[in-house]
Write a protein that holds these residues in place. Structure first.
Motif, PDB file in Angstrom:
ATOM      1  N   TRP A  93      39.344  48.479  29.255  1.00 17.31           N
ATOM      2  CA  TRP A  93      40.758  47.812  28.651  1.00 17.31           C
ATOM      3  C   TRP A  93      41.462  48.515  29.027  1.00 17.31           C
ATOM      4  CZ3 TRP A  93      43.766  50.142  24.641  1.00 17.31           C
ATOM      5  CH2 TRP A  93      44.509  49.258  24.086  1.00 17.31           C
ATOM      6  N   LEU A  94      41.718  50.085  29.309  1.00  9.98           N
ATOM      7  CA  LEU A  94      42.787  50.707  29.659  1.00  9.98           C
ATOM      8  C   LEU A  94      43.351  50.150  30.966  1.00  9.98           C
ATOM      9  CD1 LEU A  94      42.046  54.376  28.366  1.00  9.98           C
ATOM     10  CD2 LEU A  94      43.885  52.702  27.515  1.00  9.98           C
ATOM     11  N   GLY A  95      42.365  50.084  31.871  1.00 11.91           N
ATOM     12  CA  GLY A  95      42.602  49.760  33.194  1.00 11.91           C
ATOM     13  C   GLY A  95      43.350  48.502  33.223  1.00 11.91           C
ATOM     14  N   SER A  96      42.572  47.712  32.775  1.00 10.96           N
ATOM     15  CA  SER A  96      43.085  46.203  32.735  1.00 10.96           C
ATOM     16  C   SER A  96      44.586  45.963  32.039  1.00 10.96           C
ATOM     17  CB  SER A  96      42.240  45.093  31.912  1.00 10.96           C
ATOM     18  OG  SER A  96      40.975  44.889  32.716  1.00 10.96           O
ATOM     19  N   THR A  97      44.822  46.783  31.121  1.00 12.59           N
ATOM     20  CA  THR A  97      46.120  46.760  30.595  1.00 12.59           C
ATOM     21  C   THR A  97      47.306  47.311  31.424  1.00 12.59           C
ATOM     22  OG1 THR A  97      44.973  46.844  28.334  1.00 12.59           O
ATOM     23  CG2 THR A  97      47.489  47.112  28.314  1.00 12.59           C
ATOM     24  N   ALA A  98      46.731  48.249  32.177  1.00 12.25           N
ATOM     25  CA  ALA A  98      47.665  48.934  32.900  1.00 12.25           C
ATOM     26  C   ALA A  98      47.941  47.916  34.155  1.00 12.25           C
ATOM     27  CB  ALA A  98      47.168  50.351  33.446  1.00 12.25           C
ATOM     28  N   PRO A 131      45.260  51.369  38.725  1.00 12.36           N
ATOM     29  CA  PRO A 131      46.431  50.656  38.364  1.00 12.36           C
ATOM     30  C   PRO A 131      47.702  51.761  38.019  1.00 12.36           C
ATOM     31  CG  PRO A 131      44.799  49.825  37.190  1.00 12.36           C
ATOM     32  CD  PRO A 131      44.389  51.006  37.765  1.00 12.36           C
ATOM     33  N   LEU A 132      47.116  52.876  37.449  1.00 13.93           N
ATOM     34  CA  LEU A 132      48.186  53.996  37.147  1.00 13.93           C
ATOM     35  C   LEU A 132      48.839  54.790  38.371  1.00 13.93           C
ATOM     36  CD1 LEU A 132      45.755  55.934  34.398  1.00 13.93           C
ATOM     37  CD2 LEU A 132      47.642  53.788  34.111  1.00 13.93           C
ATOM     38  N   LEU A 133      48.197  54.888  39.564  1.00 10.09           N
ATOM     39  CA  LEU A 133      48.698  55.474  40.505  1.00 10.09           C
ATOM     40  C   LEU A 133      50.046  54.667  41.334  1.00 10.09           C
ATOM     41  CD1 LEU A 133      45.277  56.270  42.342  1.00 10.09           C
ATOM     42  CD2 LEU A 133      46.772  57.564  40.829  1.00 10.09           C
ATOM     43  N   ALA A 134      50.293  53.458  40.588  1.00  9.77           N
ATOM     44  CA  ALA A 134      51.410  52.926  40.981  1.00  9.77           C
ATOM     45  C   ALA A 134      52.696  53.512  40.687  1.00  9.77           C
ATOM     46  CB  ALA A 134      51.542  51.332  40.556  1.00  9.77           C
ATOM     47  N   SER A 135      52.490  54.335  39.720  1.00  2.00           N
ATOM     48  CA  SER A 135      53.743  55.138  39.093  1.00  2.00           C
ATOM     49  C   SER A 135      54.158  56.222  40.253  1.00  2.00           C
ATOM     50  CB  SER A 135      53.185  55.889  37.836  1.00  2.00           C
ATOM     51  OG  SER A 135      54.236  56.880  37.473  1.00  2.00           O
ATOM     52  N   PRO A 136      55.245  56.527  40.521  1.00  2.00           N
ATOM     53  CA  PRO A 136      55.712  57.605  41.546  1.00  2.00           C
ATOM     54  C   PRO A 136      55.176  59.057  40.699  1.00  2.00           C
ATOM     55  CG  PRO A 136      57.249  56.151  41.019  1.00  2.00           C
ATOM     56  CD  PRO A 136      56.353  55.570  40.085  1.00  2.00           C
ATOM     57  N   GLU A 137      55.156  59.008  39.621  1.00  2.00           N
ATOM     58  CA  GLU A 137      54.674  60.375  38.959  1.00  2.00           C
ATOM     59  C   GLU A 137      53.259  60.652  39.374  1.00  2.00           C
ATOM     60  OE1 GLU A 137      56.144  61.389  34.822  1.00  2.00           O
ATOM     61  OE2 GLU A 137      56.340  59.094  34.881  1.00  2.00           O
ATOM     62  N   ARG A 172      35.018  45.963  42.775  1.00  2.00           N
ATOM     63  CA  ARG A 172      35.517  45.991  44.125  1.00  2.00           C
ATOM     64  C   ARG A 172      36.732  45.253  44.509  1.00  2.00           C
ATOM     65  NH1 ARG A 172      32.145  42.612  48.811  1.00  2.00           N
ATOM     66  NH2 ARG A 172      32.901  43.729  50.650  1.00  2.00           N
ATOM     67  N   ARG A 173      36.965  44.294  43.702  1.00  2.00           N
ATOM     68  CA  ARG A 173      38.329  43.439  44.155  1.00  2.00           C
ATOM     69  C   ARG A 173      39.483  44.305  43.775  1.00  2.00           C
ATOM     70  NH1 ARG A 173      40.451  40.641  47.640  1.00  2.00           N
ATOM     71  NH2 ARG A 173      38.544  38.930  47.230  1.00  2.00           N
ATOM     72  N   ARG A 174      39.575  45.081  42.761  1.00  2.00           N
ATOM     73  CA  ARG A 174      40.415  45.940  42.379  1.00  2.00           C
ATOM     74  C   ARG A 174      40.847  47.171  43.422  1.00  2.00           C
ATOM     75  NH1 ARG A 174      40.979  48.336  36.468  1.00  2.00           N
ATOM     76  NH2 ARG A 174      41.129  46.261  35.923  1.00  2.00           N
ATOM     77  N   ALA A 175      39.681  47.634  43.789  1.00  2.00           N
ATOM     78  CA  ALA A 175      39.550  48.688  44.771  1.00  2.00           C
ATOM     79  C   ALA A 175      40.172  48.180  46.112  1.00  2.00           C
ATOM     80  CB  ALA A 175      38.206  49.296  45.034  1.00  2.00           C
ATOM     81  N   HIS A 211      34.678  42.120  29.149  1.00  2.00           N
ATOM     82  CA  HIS A 211      35.045  43.058  27.914  1.00  2.00           C
ATOM     83  C   HIS A 211      36.383  43.753  28.445  1.00  2.00           C
ATOM     84  CE1 HIS A 211      31.908  45.057  30.321  1.00  2.00           C
ATOM     85  NE2 HIS A 211      32.755  46.136  30.291  1.00  2.00           N
ATOM     86  N   ALA A 212      36.785  43.401  29.685  1.00  2.00           N
ATOM     87  CA  ALA A 212      38.079  44.091  30.116  1.00  2.00           C
ATOM     88  C   ALA A 212      39.204  43.228  30.104  1.00  2.00           C
ATOM     89  CB  ALA A 212      37.949  44.670  31.549  1.00  2.00           C
TER      90      ALA A 212
END
Length: 242
Positions: free
Chosen positions: A118-123, A173-179, A202-205, A232-233
């Motif tokens: 859920w966190l990953g899909s929302t990000a 998805p969080l790694l898209a943040s410059p921080e 796999r697709r997200r990777a 569930h995501a």
């Protein structure tokens, strides 16, 4: 029930809930969906059936149709804080009886995996060019990304392979943040392994590696590769039957 956070400090879920004025934030379908604190509290219920129902309500109400609401950011903050709670290791399903009539049984998984998904899909939704929802709500969620990363990162070394993969997929998805971009090199090898495997992530990777300017030709030889299909995501497209 108190728990230990990743840095060893005691965390009380009830105290976490009190940090937000839930009457001032909204989710989808407030007249029929459980109140946000009720959903979040039930994630740590001592009954796995209730926990699975809470995960379903989290998806259906807090991010319905992949939309950001004012309750999304504070709910995500709570979910991140409880990822290490022992009760998130419960085996659950987020499907209602009869949702999967053609299956031998309902898919079951660690609640921790469902929360990571859920966190990953929302990000991932927040990375879209035009996410659905108010700009303020999207901005509030994006502001949490360093906190989410810190909460998820320890699970990259979890003893359960399913949790490790879900954690890796959730941080991508969080790694898209410059921080957070400075973490990319440390994770590149693991992301390649995820892209070369057969997991639902796999697709997200592969998409992540492509965004890092990597040649992903070898990973795309399987033309029948399905898109990520963790039910569930994902947000629910129809009106939720709470």
């Amino acid at each position: 029930m108190s728990m230990k956070s990743q840095d060893g400090r005691s965390v009380d879920p009830e105290e976490l809930l009190l940090r937000t004025d839930w009457s001032s934030v909204e989710h989808c379908c407030p007249n029929v969906a459980p109140a946000t604190p009720l959903i979040l509290r039930q994630l740590l219920d001592n009954n796995a059936g209730n926990q699975g129902a809470a995960l379903r309500d989290l998806q259906q109400a807090i991010t319905h149709q992949n939309t950001f609401y004012s309750a999304t950011a504070p709910a995500a903050s709570f979910v991140a804080a409880i990822l290490g709670h022992p009760r998130t290791l419960a085996i659950v399903t987020d499907q209602r009886p009869g949702d999967a009539p053609h299956s031998a049984e309902e898919p079951r998984f660690f609640l921790r995996v469902g929360l990571l998904d859920w966190l990953g899909s929302t990000a991932e939704d927040a990375n879209e060019d035009s996410p659905d929802g108010c700009d303020a709500d999207i901005k509030a969620f994006r502001a949490l990304w360093p906190t989410l990363f810190d909460a998820i990162h320890p699970l990259l070394a979890d003893r359960e392979p399913e949790i490790r993969k879900a954690a890796l997929a959730a941080v991508l998805p969080l790694l898209a943040s410059p921080e957070l971009a400075h973490h990319i090199e440390a994770l590149r090898k693991d992301v390649r392994a995820l892209a070369a495997g057969s997991s639902p992530y796999r697709r997200r990777a592969i998409d992540t590696l492509a965004s890092w300017r990597e040649d992903v030709t070898l990973f795309q030889l399987d033309t029948d590769m399905p898109a990520d299909n963790h039910v569930h995501a994902e947000g629910y497209a129809d009106d939720p039957p709470f």
